[in-house]
Design a protein around this motif. Sequence first.
Motif, mmCIF file in Angstrom:
data_model
loop_
_atom_site.group_PDB
_atom_site.id
_atom_site.type_symbol
_atom_site.label_atom_id
_atom_site.label_comp_id
_atom_site.label_asym_id
_atom_site.label_seq_id
_atom_site.Cartn_x
_atom_site.Cartn_y
_atom_site.Cartn_z
ATOM 1 N N PRO A 59 -5.581 -2.076 -8.316
ATOM 2 C CA PRO A 59 -5.594 -2.607 -10.207
ATOM 3 C C PRO A 59 -5.644 -3.448 -10.076
ATOM 4 N N PHE A 60 -6.620 -4.076 -11.060
ATOM 5 C CA PHE A 60 -6.964 -5.691 -11.822
ATOM 6 C C PHE A 60 -8.006 -6.187 -10.942
ATOM 7 N N PHE A 61 -8.329 -5.541 -9.387
ATOM 8 C CA PHE A 61 -8.482 -6.007 -7.969
ATOM 9 C C PHE A 61 -9.920 -4.794 -8.068
ATOM 10 N N GLY A 62 -10.013 -3.430 -7.502
ATOM 11 C CA GLY A 62 -11.000 -2.320 -8.108
ATOM 12 C C GLY A 62 -10.535 -2.054 -6.280
ATOM 13 N N LEU A 63 -11.142 -1.983 -5.606
ATOM 14 C CA LEU A 63 -11.447 -1.794 -4.621
ATOM 15 C C LEU A 63 -11.955 -2.575 -3.291
ATOM 16 N N VAL A 64 -10.489 -2.669 -3.113
ATOM 17 C CA VAL A 64 -10.101 -3.838 -1.819
ATOM 18 C C VAL A 64 -10.049 -3.539 -0.580
ATOM 19 N N LYS A 65 -10.082 -4.632 0.623
ATOM 20 C CA LYS A 65 -10.137 -4.156 1.856
ATOM 21 C C LYS A 65 -8.194 -4.842 2.594
ATOM 22 N N THR A 66 -7.730 -3.642 2.615
ATOM 23 C CA THR A 66 -6.319 -4.491 2.427
ATOM 24 C C THR A 66 -5.314 -4.524 4.166
ATOM 25 N N SER A 67 -4.915 -4.928 4.884
ATOM 26 C CA SER A 67 -4.453 -4.774 6.282
ATOM 27 C C SER A 67 -2.614 -4.191 5.628
ATOM 28 N N LYS A 68 -2.594 -3.315 5.138
ATOM 29 C CA LYS A 68 -1.734 -2.862 4.347
ATOM 30 C C LYS A 68 -0.816 -1.861 5.876
ATOM 31 N N LEU A 69 -1.819 -1.513 7.081
ATOM 32 C CA LEU A 69 -1.103 -1.304 7.950
ATOM 33 C C LEU A 69 -0.604 -1.484 8.543
ATOM 34 N N HIS A 70 -0.074 -2.595 8.164
ATOM 35 C CA HIS A 70 0.357 -4.206 9.575
ATOM 36 C C HIS A 70 2.006 -3.823 9.653
ATOM 37 N N VAL A 71 2.175 -4.640 10.884
ATOM 38 C CA VAL A 71 3.390 -4.566 10.939
ATOM 39 C C VAL A 71 4.299 -6.160 11.788
ATOM 40 N N ILE A 72 5.035 -6.467 11.164
ATOM 41 C CA ILE A 72 5.899 -7.834 11.910
ATOM 42 C C ILE A 72 6.951 -7.335 12.582
ATOM 43 N N SER A 73 7.170 -7.938 13.583
ATOM 44 C CA SER A 73 7.978 -6.735 14.572
ATOM 45 C C SER A 73 9.058 -8.447 14.812
ATOM 46 N N LEU A 74 10.101 -7.978 14.652
ATOM 47 C CA LEU A 74 11.070 -9.385 14.776
ATOM 48 C C LEU A 74 11.564 -8.821 15.716
ATOM 49 N N VAL A 110 -0.955 -7.574 -6.305
ATOM 50 C CA VAL A 110 -1.033 -8.334 -5.649
ATOM 51 C C VAL A 110 0.068 -7.715 -4.301
ATOM 52 N N GLN A 111 0.945 -7.229 -4.866
ATOM 53 C CA GLN A 111 1.909 -6.931 -2.937
ATOM 54 C C GLN A 111 1.137 -5.839 -2.725
ATOM 55 N N MET A 112 0.280 -4.209 -2.992
ATOM 56 C CA MET A 112 -0.315 -3.823 -2.966
ATOM 57 C C MET A 112 -1.608 -4.503 -1.460
ATOM 58 N N ILE A 113 -1.840 -5.456 -2.378
ATOM 59 C CA ILE A 113 -2.985 -5.947 -1.489
ATOM 60 C C ILE A 113 -2.547 -7.006 0.009
ATOM 61 N N TYR A 114 -1.030 -7.579 0.023
ATOM 62 C CA TYR A 114 -0.063 -7.811 0.223
ATOM 63 C C TYR A 114 1.122 -8.041 0.539
ATOM 64 N N PRO A 115 1.307 -6.105 1.391
ATOM 65 C CA PRO A 115 2.527 -5.267 1.583
ATOM 66 C C PRO A 115 4.123 -7.015 2.001
ATOM 67 N N GLN A 116 4.811 -6.604 2.177
ATOM 68 C CA GLN A 116 5.273 -7.569 3.388
ATOM 69 C C GLN A 116 6.233 -6.743 4.161
ATOM 70 N N LYS A 117 5.488 -6.159 5.478
ATOM 71 C CA LYS A 117 6.457 -5.900 6.240
ATOM 72 C C LYS A 117 7.066 -6.291 7.373
ATOM 73 N N ILE A 118 8.321 -6.176 7.501
ATOM 74 C CA ILE A 118 9.289 -7.305 8.082
ATOM 75 C C ILE A 118 10.387 -6.403 9.103
ATOM 76 N N SER A 119 9.798 -6.048 10.090
ATOM 77 C CA SER A 119 11.136 -4.495 11.357
ATOM 78 C C SER A 119 11.790 -5.490 11.581
ATOM 79 N N GLU A 120 13.268 -5.589 11.710
ATOM 80 C CA GLU A 120 14.147 -6.317 12.132
ATOM 81 C C GLU A 120 14.972 -5.066 13.500
ATOM 82 N N ALA A 121 14.689 -5.491 14.893
ATOM 83 C CA ALA A 121 15.364 -4.920 15.275
ATOM 84 C C ALA A 121 16.322 -5.304 15.539
ATOM 85 N N GLU A 122 17.708 -4.652 16.452
ATOM 86 C CA GLU A 122 18.837 -4.851 16.680
ATOM 87 C C GLU A 122 18.918 -5.723 18.540
ATOM 88 N N PRO A 123 19.880 -7.266 17.750
ATOM 89 C CA PRO A 123 19.651 -7.961 19.023
ATOM 90 C C PRO A 123 20.221 -7.196 20.710
#
Length: 195
Positions: free
Chosen positions: A111-126, A175-188
Amino acid sequence: MGKKRKVPGINGSSSADIAFMLLLFFLLTTSMDTDQGLARRLPQPPNDERKLDEIDIKKRNILPILINTHNQILCAGEYVELSGLREKAKEFIANRDDDPSLPERVEEDVPFFGLVKTSKLHVISLMNDRGTQYQKYIDVQNELAAAYNELRDEISRDKWNKTFAELQEEQQKAVQMIYPQKISEAEPKNYGDKK
């Protein structure tokens, strides 16, 4: 000899009331330190166990970050300083040049942007070692959150000339659809010394 004089007793009937009032007074007037944590929204649980097996994340879509027992940060296989982590994360999340070694970009109708290429499949594994200092872990989390915030602010300023925080709720969701926050936190774990 004279009579023994009795010592008058203290009336203790109101002591419980006074103690209760003092307790109430101190509870209402003192402030207690509250623990600060990280604001994270947990993902929805899958409907059934089969869906867990269906989740397949390509290696290029994962940014592994490890904080070792010496509080050193290993990001995508190389050591980085805390000050450089934010830029590295922003580069990974945005993948502006559609680099094949960075997350896949998929076209999405936003919405508001139209067709946009996003990297929504990304995951930051911490991941962190059991010996990692808690403050270092918080500092890394803050840098990752700042990377998302800066990317969201950039696109918000480009589109509406406002920061992300100044946007209306519908605009923020876009905006969150374009840059969704995806941080995966593993057990220490005890990863060992990585020097």
